[in-house]
Design an enzyme around this catalytic site. Structure first.
Site, PDB file in Angstrom:
ATOM      1  N   ARG A  15       2.659  -2.176   2.774  1.00  0.00           N
ATOM      2  CA  ARG A  15       3.412  -0.963   2.418  1.00  0.00           C
ATOM      3  C   ARG A  15       4.709  -1.339   1.725  1.00  0.00           C
ATOM      4  O   ARG A  15       5.079  -2.510   1.665  1.00  0.00           O
ATOM      5  CB  ARG A  15       3.684  -0.128   3.682  1.00  0.00           C
ATOM      6  CG  ARG A  15       4.255  -1.004   4.787  1.00  0.00           C
ATOM      7  CD  ARG A  15       5.114  -0.317   5.735  1.00  0.00           C
ATOM      8  NE  ARG A  15       6.347   0.125   5.109  1.00  0.00           N
ATOM      9  CZ  ARG A  15       7.343  -0.702   4.771  1.00  0.00           C
ATOM     10  NH1 ARG A  15       7.290  -2.016   4.954  1.00  0.00           N
ATOM     11  NH2 ARG A  15       8.433  -0.210   4.211  1.00  0.00           N
ATOM     12  N   GLY A  16       5.435  -0.308   1.242  1.00  0.00           N
ATOM     13  CA  GLY A  16       6.658  -0.569   0.482  1.00  0.00           C
ATOM     14  C   GLY A  16       6.267  -0.652  -0.991  1.00  0.00           C
ATOM     15  O   GLY A  16       5.232  -1.235  -1.342  1.00  0.00           O
ATOM     16  N   ALA A  17       7.119  -0.065  -1.849  1.00  0.00           N
ATOM     17  CA  ALA A  17       6.724   0.166  -3.237  1.00  0.00           C
ATOM     18  C   ALA A  17       6.229  -1.080  -4.004  1.00  0.00           C
ATOM     19  O   ALA A  17       5.098  -1.085  -4.508  1.00  0.00           O
ATOM     20  CB  ALA A  17       7.863   0.869  -3.971  1.00  0.00           C
ATOM     21  N   ARG A  74      -2.226   6.023  -2.436  1.00  0.00           N
ATOM     22  CA  ARG A  74      -0.941   6.635  -2.094  1.00  0.00           C
ATOM     23  C   ARG A  74      -0.284   7.140  -3.390  1.00  0.00           C
ATOM     24  O   ARG A  74      -0.250   6.409  -4.379  1.00  0.00           O
ATOM     25  CB  ARG A  74      -0.016   5.626  -1.386  1.00  0.00           C
ATOM     26  CG  ARG A  74      -0.587   5.127  -0.061  1.00  0.00           C
ATOM     27  CD  ARG A  74       0.455   4.372   0.750  1.00  0.00           C
ATOM     28  NE  ARG A  74       1.449   5.280   1.328  1.00  0.00           N
ATOM     29  CZ  ARG A  74       2.571   4.849   1.911  1.00  0.00           C
ATOM     30  NH1 ARG A  74       2.855   3.560   1.965  1.00  0.00           N
ATOM     31  NH2 ARG A  74       3.426   5.716   2.418  1.00  0.00           N
ATOM     32  N   GLN A 131       9.329   2.382  10.600  1.00  0.00           N
ATOM     33  CA  GLN A 131       9.441   1.158   9.787  1.00  0.00           C
ATOM     34  C   GLN A 131      10.779   0.458  10.020  1.00  0.00           C
ATOM     35  O   GLN A 131      10.863  -0.766   9.928  1.00  0.00           O
ATOM     36  CB  GLN A 131       9.289   1.497   8.286  1.00  0.00           C
ATOM     37  CG  GLN A 131       7.891   1.885   7.864  1.00  0.00           C
ATOM     38  CD  GLN A 131       7.658   3.378   7.913  1.00  0.00           C
ATOM     39  OE1 GLN A 131       8.269   4.083   8.710  1.00  0.00           O
ATOM     40  NE2 GLN A 131       6.776   3.881   7.076  1.00  0.00           N
ATOM     41  N   ASP A 141      11.064   4.542  -3.909  1.00  0.00           N
ATOM     42  CA  ASP A 141       9.631   4.501  -4.243  1.00  0.00           C
ATOM     43  C   ASP A 141       9.372   4.971  -5.667  1.00  0.00           C
ATOM     44  O   ASP A 141       8.368   4.605  -6.270  1.00  0.00           O
ATOM     45  CB  ASP A 141       8.834   5.335  -3.249  1.00  0.00           C
ATOM     46  CG  ASP A 141       8.797   4.622  -1.899  1.00  0.00           C
ATOM     47  OD1 ASP A 141       9.748   4.806  -1.109  1.00  0.00           O
ATOM     48  OD2 ASP A 141       7.866   3.834  -1.672  1.00  0.00           O
ATOM     49  N   LYS A 152      11.803   7.053   1.405  1.00  0.00           N
ATOM     50  CA  LYS A 152      11.307   7.484   2.722  1.00  0.00           C
ATOM     51  C   LYS A 152      11.993   8.749   3.216  1.00  0.00           C
ATOM     52  O   LYS A 152      13.210   8.900   3.075  1.00  0.00           O
ATOM     53  CB  LYS A 152      11.511   6.328   3.708  1.00  0.00           C
ATOM     54  CG  LYS A 152      11.094   6.588   5.131  1.00  0.00           C
ATOM     55  CD  LYS A 152       9.655   7.045   5.269  1.00  0.00           C
ATOM     56  CE  LYS A 152       8.652   6.088   4.646  1.00  0.00           C
ATOM     57  NZ  LYS A 152       7.298   6.689   4.519  1.00  0.00           N
TER      58      LYS A 152
END
Ligand code: MRU
Length: 343
Positions: free
Chosen positions: A46-48, A89, A196, A237, A248
């Site tokens: 996860r994470g851009a 996503r 997170q 993001d 987020k």
């Protein structure tokens, strides 16, 4: 850093399973692109920037599974795979940027045979991973220049090495400042509903020996009011052409709070997170996630079964609340004008 977020080994994608941190450091070996797509959806990676890298490597997994020598058939099947990866996503633009780059490589390899195309695709995906390491380093230095010895930074979600090929975005900048000898303290928001901040950011910062204190999301206003925070620094993001930032859920609230308390609000993000094709943040698609993340988080029921839930994973912070946006190319101040920002 004594962990690896994502790498390619023996024709497999190796991922640290981020849903298991901090309980255990478990690495997944993924050889099927559908399994990788599922890992993106379930936030195992996860994470851009990391989902961009994962998407690109997923294209290679998919390509390796196509046992056709017929180029037209190969291209047709690979495009379907790319579309499946793109459907995982919607918010972080890095995923679409990386898949676009892989599609362009496919397009430019038209004159080659299938096995050479597969090699070229892998080279492209590994280049995306390697470039991200360099980008993170530069972005970290730019971000660190805004942090002073003795500062306390409030951050949200996770933006360290777990989100990238390199040291990360906002936490990467904190890390860089710390390595430059500055004493930096961090308040990490726990980041409801998937935590997170609590699970990942504190884990990364403790490992690095950086002074971190975990707070519930609703403590942020209080620590600001108490004068305990010098700046907010977090990642993104997707950034629109006017400087509106999707990050987020909860980021917008922090920006409003920071403005009220006269605290600088910094966004650290690589060029791959900028989306110059959209004018404002209102065009950014916001991912909606399952209600169980709120009512049944981490295996414990915390709300009635049938209560309706609204669970957007991201929000958009208007540019007027942002003090500066930091990328590997420099520091941008309002009014944001990214005309010279190469993508
Ligand atoms: O849903 P996640 O965990 O993928 O959300 C990640 C974030 O919102 C990060 O803050 C963001 O990617 C910026 S750091 C690259």
């Amino acid at each position: 850093m004594n962990f690896k977020t994502i790498e390619w080994k023996n024709n497999k994608v190796i991922l640290i399973d981020q849903t298991r941190i901090p309980i255990e450091e478990k690495y997944l070996e993924i050889s099927d692109y559908r399994e990788l797509a599922d890992a993106i959806i379930k936030l195992k990676v996860r994470g851009a920037p990391a989902i961009g890298i994962a998407g690109a490597l997923g294209v290679c997994l998919g390509a390796n599974k196509i046992d056709k020598d017929d180029k037209e058939e190969f291209n047709k099947r690979l495009k379907i795979i790319i579309d499946e990866l793109a459907a995982t996503r919607p918010t972080a633009v890095n995923l679409f940027w990386a898949l676009e780059r892989m599609s362009t490589r496919l397009e430019n390899s038209k004159s080659k045979g299938v096995s050479e195309i597969k090699e070229q695709l892998l080279r492209e995906a590994l280049a995306i991973l390697d470039e991200d390491k360099i980008i993170c380093k530069k972005m970290g230095e730019n971000g660190a220049s805004l942090l002073k010895d003795g500062d306390t930074v409030l951050t949200h979600c996770n933006s360290g090495a777990l989100v990238a090929g390199g040291i990360g975005t906002a936490v990467g900048a904190i890390h860089t400042a710390f390595n430059q000898g500055k004493k930096i303290k961090v308040f990490a928001d726990e980041t409801r509903p998937l935590l997170q901040g609590a699970r990942l950011t504190t884990w990364e910062l403790l490992k690095a020996g950086i002074d971190v204190t975990l707070i519930c999301d609703n403590v942020a206003a209080y620590v600001m009011q108490q004068g305990l925070v010098n700046c907010v620094m977090l990642g993104a993001d997707r950034i629109a052409a006017n400087g509106d930032v999707a990050n987020k859920i909860g980021t917008y609230g922090l920006a409003v709070l920071a403005k009220y308390h006269n605290i600088p609000f910094y966004v650290v993000a690589p060029t791959t997170t900028f989306d110059m094709s959209i004018k404002t943040g209102s065009e950014i698609p916001i991912e909606q996630r399952a209600s169980e993340e709120v009512t049944f988080g981490f295996g414990k029921q915390t709300a009635p079964d049938d209560v309706p839930v609204y669970n957007p994973a991201f929000d958009v912070t208007p540019n007027e609340l942002i003090t500066a946006i930091i990328s590997e190319q420099g520091i941008y101040y309002p009014p944001f004008d990214f005309k010279d920002h190469a993508q």
